[in-house]
Write a protein that holds these residues in place. Structure first.
Motif, PDB file in Angstrom:
ATOM      1  N   ASP B 133      -8.965  -6.079 -13.612  1.00 56.09           N
ATOM      2  CA  ASP B 133      -7.796  -5.398 -14.173  1.00 56.09           C
ATOM      3  C   ASP B 133      -7.910  -3.902 -13.963  1.00 56.09           C
ATOM      4  N   GLN B 134      -9.078  -3.371 -14.289  1.00 56.16           N
ATOM      5  CA  GLN B 134      -9.277  -1.927 -14.232  1.00 56.16           C
ATOM      6  C   GLN B 134      -9.137  -1.423 -12.789  1.00 56.16           C
ATOM      7  N   VAL B 135      -9.866  -2.069 -11.885  1.00 58.66           N
ATOM      8  CA  VAL B 135      -9.867  -1.607 -10.490  1.00 58.66           C
ATOM      9  C   VAL B 135      -8.487  -1.784  -9.852  1.00 58.66           C
ATOM     10  N   PHE B 136      -7.860  -2.939 -10.084  1.00 61.33           N
ATOM     11  CA  PHE B 136      -6.555  -3.192  -9.474  1.00 61.33           C
ATOM     12  C   PHE B 136      -5.476  -2.285 -10.065  1.00 61.33           C
ATOM     13  N   ALA B 137      -5.593  -1.956 -11.354  1.00 63.30           N
ATOM     14  CA  ALA B 137      -4.610  -1.038 -11.953  1.00 63.30           C
ATOM     15  C   ALA B 137      -4.703   0.318 -11.274  1.00 63.30           C
ATOM     16  N   TYR B 138      -5.929   0.818 -11.077  1.00 66.01           N
ATOM     17  CA  TYR B 138      -6.093   2.104 -10.388  1.00 66.01           C
ATOM     18  C   TYR B 138      -5.588   2.004  -8.952  1.00 66.01           C
ATOM     19  N   MET B 139      -5.913   0.894  -8.282  1.00 67.84           N
ATOM     20  CA  MET B 139      -5.493   0.730  -6.889  1.00 67.84           C
ATOM     21  C   MET B 139      -3.971   0.740  -6.770  1.00 67.84           C
ATOM     22  N   LEU B 140      -3.312  -0.005  -7.669  1.00 70.88           N
ATOM     23  CA  LEU B 140      -1.856  -0.118  -7.599  1.00 70.88           C
ATOM     24  C   LEU B 140      -1.197   1.221  -7.891  1.00 70.88           C
ATOM     25  N   LEU B 141      -1.729   1.950  -8.881  1.00 69.70           N
ATOM     26  CA  LEU B 141      -1.164   3.262  -9.204  1.00 69.70           C
ATOM     27  C   LEU B 141      -1.332   4.206  -8.030  1.00 69.70           C
ATOM     28  N   SER B 142      -2.510   4.165  -7.415  1.00 71.60           N
ATOM     29  CA  SER B 142      -2.776   5.042  -6.283  1.00 71.60           C
ATOM     30  C   SER B 142      -1.822   4.735  -5.135  1.00 71.60           C
ATOM     31  N   ALA B 143      -1.635   3.438  -4.835  1.00 72.01           N
ATOM     32  CA  ALA B 143      -0.726   3.040  -3.761  1.00 72.01           C
ATOM     33  C   ALA B 143       0.694   3.502  -4.062  1.00 72.01           C
ATOM     34  N   ASP B 144       1.127   3.285  -5.292  1.00 67.87           N
ATOM     35  CA  ASP B 144       2.510   3.628  -5.625  1.00 67.87           C
ATOM     36  C   ASP B 144       2.738   5.132  -5.606  1.00 67.87           C
ATOM     37  N   SER B 145       1.726   5.904  -6.035  1.00 66.87           N
ATOM     38  CA  SER B 145       1.879   7.363  -6.005  1.00 66.87           C
ATOM     39  C   SER B 145       1.967   7.856  -4.571  1.00 66.87           C
ATOM     40  N   ALA B 146       1.092   7.322  -3.709  1.00 66.35           N
ATOM     41  CA  ALA B 146       1.137   7.715  -2.296  1.00 66.35           C
ATOM     42  C   ALA B 146       2.472   7.302  -1.686  1.00 66.35           C
ATOM     43  N   GLY B 147       2.934   6.092  -2.037  1.00 61.57           N
ATOM     44  CA  GLY B 147       4.218   5.599  -1.527  1.00 61.57           C
ATOM     45  C   GLY B 147       5.376   6.481  -1.980  1.00 61.57           C
ATOM     46  N   THR B 148       5.332   6.923  -3.240  1.00 63.67           N
ATOM     47  CA  THR B 148       6.393   7.786  -3.758  1.00 63.67           C
ATOM     48  C   THR B 148       6.453   9.086  -2.970  1.00 63.67           C
ATOM     49  N   GLU B 149       5.263   9.662  -2.730  1.00 61.20           N
ATOM     50  CA  GLU B 149       5.216  10.929  -1.995  1.00 61.20           C
ATOM     51  C   GLU B 149       5.780  10.749  -0.582  1.00 61.20           C
ATOM     52  N   LEU B 150       5.431   9.609   0.054  1.00 58.33           N
ATOM     53  CA  LEU B 150       5.958   9.347   1.401  1.00 58.33           C
ATOM     54  C   LEU B 150       7.476   9.185   1.356  1.00 58.33           C
ATOM     55  N   ALA B 151       7.950   8.401   0.373  1.00 54.72           N
ATOM     56  CA  ALA B 151       9.387   8.154   0.268  1.00 54.72           C
ATOM     57  C   ALA B 151      10.134   9.468   0.053  1.00 54.72           C
ATOM     58  N   ARG B 152       9.539  10.365  -0.766  1.00 58.82           N
ATOM     59  CA  ARG B 152      10.162  11.676  -0.986  1.00 58.82           C
ATOM     60  C   ARG B 152      10.232  12.471   0.312  1.00 58.82           C
ATOM     61  N   SER B 153       9.129  12.395   1.084  1.00 59.38           N
ATOM     62  CA  SER B 153       9.112  13.207   2.310  1.00 59.38           C
ATOM     63  C   SER B 153      10.049  12.629   3.369  1.00 59.38           C
ATOM     64  N   LEU B 154      10.348  11.316   3.296  1.00 58.79           N
ATOM     65  CA  LEU B 154      11.273  10.708   4.269  1.00 58.79           C
ATOM     66  C   LEU B 154      12.732  11.051   3.968  1.00 58.79           C
ATOM     67  N   LYS B 155      13.013  11.292   2.691  1.00 62.05           N
ATOM     68  CA  LYS B 155      14.400  11.574   2.264  1.00 62.05           C
ATOM     69  C   LYS B 155      14.967  12.755   3.067  1.00 62.05           C
ATOM     70  N   GLY B 156      16.168  12.579   3.577  1.00 58.50           N
ATOM     71  CA  GLY B 156      16.815  13.674   4.284  1.00 58.50           C
ATOM     72  C   GLY B 156      16.374  13.806   5.736  1.00 58.50           C
ATOM     73  N   LYS B 157      15.373  13.004   6.138  1.00 57.51           N
ATOM     74  CA  LYS B 157      14.954  13.049   7.542  1.00 57.51           C
ATOM     75  C   LYS B 157      15.692  11.964   8.327  1.00 57.51           C
ATOM     76  N   ASP B 158      15.454  11.949   9.636  1.00 56.11           N
ATOM     77  CA  ASP B 158      16.153  11.003  10.506  1.00 56.11           C
ATOM     78  C   ASP B 158      15.945   9.553  10.069  1.00 56.11           C
ATOM     79  N   THR B 159      14.703   9.238   9.665  1.00 54.27           N
ATOM     80  CA  THR B 159      14.389   7.858   9.298  1.00 54.27           C
ATOM     81  C   THR B 159      15.373   7.334   8.258  1.00 54.27           C
ATOM     82  N   CYS B 160      15.667   8.158   7.251  1.00 53.75           N
ATOM     83  CA  CYS B 160      16.498   7.686   6.145  1.00 53.75           C
ATOM     84  C   CYS B 160      17.988   7.810   6.430  1.00 53.75           C
TER      85      CYS B 160
END
Lengths: 207, 207
Positions: B133-160
């Motif tokens: 639980d502990q390790v997977f919770a940290y892993m999932l939060l880390s993945a989602d935070s990195a994903g959020t940052e990527l999604a933010r950086s894609l906004k307004g670019k050609d990809t989106c």
């Protein structure tokens, strides 16, 4: 494991209940004394371990915050600053918050080791420690993950080719933040154990 | 709080030690019975709460993984895929791992509620649950935070601007991942409490 105090009380209670024999046998008393010496040593060791983790968190998160804040743009300079990127702002501020919190916790931990009592009332202290450790550990990990993703996306772009020092500095800051998170997570485990101990036994130590 | 079983044993032991009176007074027995009924209810409630959290984690992380994997590029299409971005690969795979783990844990939880015993041996089960639980919770939060940052950086670019559906789909997947993380974090609190209970009392429930 039961606390020696409670064990002794139980024995005395049961002795009184079962026919009014008022002198307990000497064995439990020796055991109780033995247990209390052992538990005092263990308690001291656990407290010192907590202090070490707190201090390590303080060092790493303070260093991370300083590294990040020192990328501030000089007047007239064209080099990028940490305030230009939201993820880096998140990293810098999260590390600063954790550093402040750790400073308080180091103080509270030293207070507890020297005085034997918690700085705040016990129930408040154990819940305060655990809740903040848990939330701040998640916050720091989230900031560092977002920061890592940003740093990765900056690599090879103009920002990093034109001002390499900025990228190296923010990379170091993020790495230090991860180290801070590691020790904060370990603190969260120990303070979680103290909360559970408090719920189960009514005392922050089960020993 | 002591387990009623142990309390009864202690009373009987002490009775035997103090002069061979073999019939304990009826009071502790009534207390023990009362305690055991109350604790069985509480234990059942706690088990059901754990099952609910596990099931919620399973639903959210499975949905997140499916949303992410369904962005796979069709042959010949030019729209982007989740495999094109490392952060989105991290989100998809982390959610898939958590979904698989939650499926196992839902099974183990149902097993425990219906059978009254843990699926694995108790000591293994409590540590397995908590560590994952502990390790997977940290892993999932880390993945989602990195994903959020990527999604933010894609906004307004050609990809989106060119393939808006891809961006919306990955945003939804990340949001579902955060919901999964929330319930996994709550499970980690409860399983952490079970571990502490096990260390202190030798049983996964303090009740």
């Amino acid at each position: 494991m039961r606390s020696p105090q409670r064990q002794q009380n139980q024995t005395q209670e049961t002795v009184l209940r079962n026919g009014g024999i008022e002198t307990p046998s000497p064995r439990p008393r020796i055991q109780a004394h033995f247990h209390s010496t052992v538990s005092e040593q263990k308690l001291r060791r656990l407290n010192i371990l907590i202090l070490v983790f707190r201090f390590a968190t303080l060092c790493f998160s303070l260093a991370a915050a300083i590294f990040m804040f020192s990328t501030t743009r000089a007047r007239g300079s064209k080099s990028p600053s940490w305030t230009d990127f939201e993820a880096l702002r998140f990293v810098g501020i999260a590390n600063a918050i954790v550093a402040l919190y750790s400073l308080f916790e180091v103080g509270a931990s030293v207070w507890e080791i020297t005085g034997g009592t918690t700085f705040l009332p016990e129930v408040l202290q154990v819940w305060f420690d655990f809740a903040h450790d848990q939330v701040f550990a998640y916050m720091l990990l989230s900031a560092d993950s977002a920061g890592t993703e940003l740093a990765r996306s900056l690599k090879g772009k103009d920002t990093c080719t034109e001002s390499n020092a900025f990228c190296i500095q923010s990379d170091i800051s993020i790495a230090l933040g991860f180290a801070g998170f590691l020790f904060l997570g370990l603190s969260a485990l120990l303070s979680g154990f103290r909360v559970a101990s408090y719920i189960i036994n009514g005392s922050r130590f089960h020993l």
